[in-house]
Design a protein around this motif. Structure first.
Motif, PDB file in Angstrom:
ATOM      1  N   LEU A   1       0.865  -1.634   0.017  1.00  0.00           N
ATOM      2  CA  LEU A   1       0.014   0.140  -0.262  1.00  0.00           C
ATOM      3  C   LEU A   1       1.205   1.279   0.095  1.00  0.00           C
ATOM      4  CD1 LEU A   1      -2.462   1.378   0.620  1.00  0.00           C
ATOM      5  CD2 LEU A   1      -2.425   1.088   3.348  1.00  0.00           C
TER       6      LEU A   1
ATOM      7  N   LEU B   1       0.474   5.755   0.177  1.00  0.00           N
ATOM      8  CA  LEU B   1      -0.214   6.508   0.053  1.00  0.00           C
ATOM      9  C   LEU B   1       0.046   7.331  -0.321  1.00  0.00           C
ATOM     10  CD1 LEU B   1       0.305   6.518   4.445  1.00  0.00           C
ATOM     11  CD2 LEU B   1      -1.295   4.897   2.900  1.00  0.00           C
TER      12      LEU B   1
ATOM     13  N   LEU C   1     -10.265  -1.426   2.673  1.00  0.00           N
ATOM     14  CA  LEU C   1      -9.271  -2.215   3.523  1.00  0.00           C
ATOM     15  C   LEU C   1     -10.362  -3.279   4.256  1.00  0.00           C
ATOM     16  CD1 LEU C   1      -7.594   1.052   5.298  1.00  0.00           C
ATOM     17  CD2 LEU C   1      -6.045  -0.791   3.550  1.00  0.00           C
TER      18      LEU C   1
ATOM     19  N   GLN D   1      -7.732  -5.369   8.688  1.00  0.00           N
ATOM     20  CA  GLN D   1      -6.703  -3.697   8.516  1.00  0.00           C
ATOM     21  C   GLN D   1      -7.740  -2.577   9.465  1.00  0.00           C
ATOM     22  OE1 GLN D   1      -7.102  -4.360   4.783  1.00  0.00           O
ATOM     23  NE2 GLN D   1      -4.407  -5.160   4.285  1.00  0.00           N
ATOM     24  N   TRP D   2      -8.633  -2.625   8.953  1.00  0.00           N
ATOM     25  CA  TRP D   2      -9.528  -1.347  10.157  1.00  0.00           C
ATOM     26  C   TRP D   2      -9.356  -1.571  11.534  1.00  0.00           C
ATOM     27  CZ3 TRP D   2     -10.475   2.826   7.562  1.00  0.00           C
ATOM     28  CH2 TRP D   2     -10.397   3.405   6.875  1.00  0.00           C
TER      29      TRP D   2
ATOM     30  N   LEU E   1      -5.550  -0.347  12.495  1.00  0.00           N
ATOM     31  CA  LEU E   1      -5.663   1.099  12.749  1.00  0.00           C
ATOM     32  C   LEU E   1      -6.119   1.584  14.303  1.00  0.00           C
ATOM     33  CD1 LEU E   1      -6.437   2.163   8.446  1.00  0.00           C
ATOM     34  CD2 LEU E   1      -3.924   1.741   9.694  1.00  0.00           C
TER      35      LEU E   1
ATOM     36  N   SER F   1      -1.329   6.749   9.965  1.00  0.00           N
ATOM     37  CA  SER F   1      -0.278   6.241   8.666  1.00  0.00           C
ATOM     38  C   SER F   1       1.104   5.402   8.141  1.00  0.00           C
ATOM     39  CB  SER F   1       0.434   7.577   7.935  1.00  0.00           C
ATOM     40  OG  SER F   1      -0.410   8.890   7.756  1.00  0.00           O
TER      41      SER F   1
ATOM     42  N   MET G   1      -0.474   1.544   8.059  1.00  0.00           N
ATOM     43  CA  MET G   1      -1.007   1.424   6.805  1.00  0.00           C
ATOM     44  C   MET G   1       1.151   1.469   6.568  1.00  0.00           C
ATOM     45  SD  MET G   1      -4.003   4.783   5.656  1.00  0.00           S
ATOM     46  CE  MET G   1      -3.956   3.823   4.826  1.00  0.00           C
ATOM     47  N   ARG G   2       1.233   1.901   6.372  1.00  0.00           N
ATOM     48  CA  ARG G   2       2.251   1.403   5.570  1.00  0.00           C
ATOM     49  C   ARG G   2       2.838  -0.104   5.370  1.00  0.00           C
ATOM     50  NH1 ARG G   2       4.524   6.408   7.135  1.00  0.00           N
ATOM     51  NH2 ARG G   2       3.628   7.999   5.482  1.00  0.00           N
TER      52      ARG G   2
ATOM     53  N   PHE H   1       0.747  -2.298   5.601  1.00  0.00           N
ATOM     54  CA  PHE H   1      -0.759  -3.252   4.981  1.00  0.00           C
ATOM     55  C   PHE H   1       0.133  -4.149   3.390  1.00  0.00           C
ATOM     56  CE2 PHE H   1      -3.982  -0.747   7.190  1.00  0.00           C
ATOM     57  CZ  PHE H   1      -3.568  -1.255   8.164  1.00  0.00           C
TER      58      PHE H   1
ATOM     59  N   ASN I   1     -15.502   1.461   2.650  1.00  0.00           N
ATOM     60  CA  ASN I   1     -13.918   1.749   4.028  1.00  0.00           C
ATOM     61  C   ASN I   1     -14.691   2.109   4.772  1.00  0.00           C
ATOM     62  OD1 ASN I   1     -11.443   0.811   2.727  1.00  0.00           O
ATOM     63  ND2 ASN I   1     -12.366   1.850   1.497  1.00  0.00           N
TER      64      ASN I   1
END
Length: 168
Positions: A5, A7, A61, A65-66, A69, A119, A122-123, A125, A142
């Motif tokens: 992923l 961003l 996502l 994944q949520w 986060l 962020s 997320m990196r 993922f 999402n």
């Protein structure tokens, strides 16, 4: 097959623009349903037409994944951001306009730290490579995926749907 992923460099600026379109709605989502505004803005951004047009494949996502986060940002939010917000709101009537504005600026700095934590998470993922029709046919939005983390996701989703017109 999966891809890392990446961003958009202006991700959070885009999210802040979404917030400026209707701050009262986002604050209501936060206060009434316990929504983390940064995570919710991210979900709205990822589901938005502007984002989808700039991506070859939409980013959808997973619920896991949520959850990741949310777990990445919750310690910071519960120990720093939420208590500070409570102090700011409680003290509003006893502060000058200038003092209150300074407190808002500090809160924004704390919000940006939350964004950084999101962020960073997320990196890590990877996303399955899907064609757009496949992604929309097999996954929820999402927004819906994120709201499923809440204690009462359906009222929050209905409230959001009722307020969508303010973003047109």
């Amino acid at each position: 097959m999966a891809k890392q992923l990446t961003l958009a460099p202006d991700l959070w600026q885009q999210c802040e623009q979404l917030y400026r379109n209707n701050p009262a709605c986002f604050i209501a989502m936060q206060d009434q349903f316990g929504v983390n505004v940064n995570l919710f803005l991210l979900a709205v951004y990822l589901d938005g037409d502007d984002h989808r047009q700039s991506e070859a494949n939409p980013i959808s996502l997973s619920s896991e994944q949520w959850q990741e986060l949310s777990l990445a940002v919750t310690p910071w939010d519960t120990s720093m951001l939420i208590p500070y917000r409570t102090i700011r709101r409680t003290g509003k009537s006893q502060l000058t306009a200038e003092q209150y504005q300074q407190m808002l600026e500090v809160e924004l700095m704390l919000e940006r730290k939350s964004q950084q934590l999101i962020s960073n998470a997320m990196r890590t993922f990877t996303l399955p490579i899907q064609h757009q029709q496949q992604a929309t046919a097999t996954t929820d939005s999402n927004v819906k995926q994120y709201l499923q983390l809440l204690i009462q996701p359906e009222p929050a989703f209905k409230f959001w749907q009722q307020n969508l017109t303010t973003f047109d």
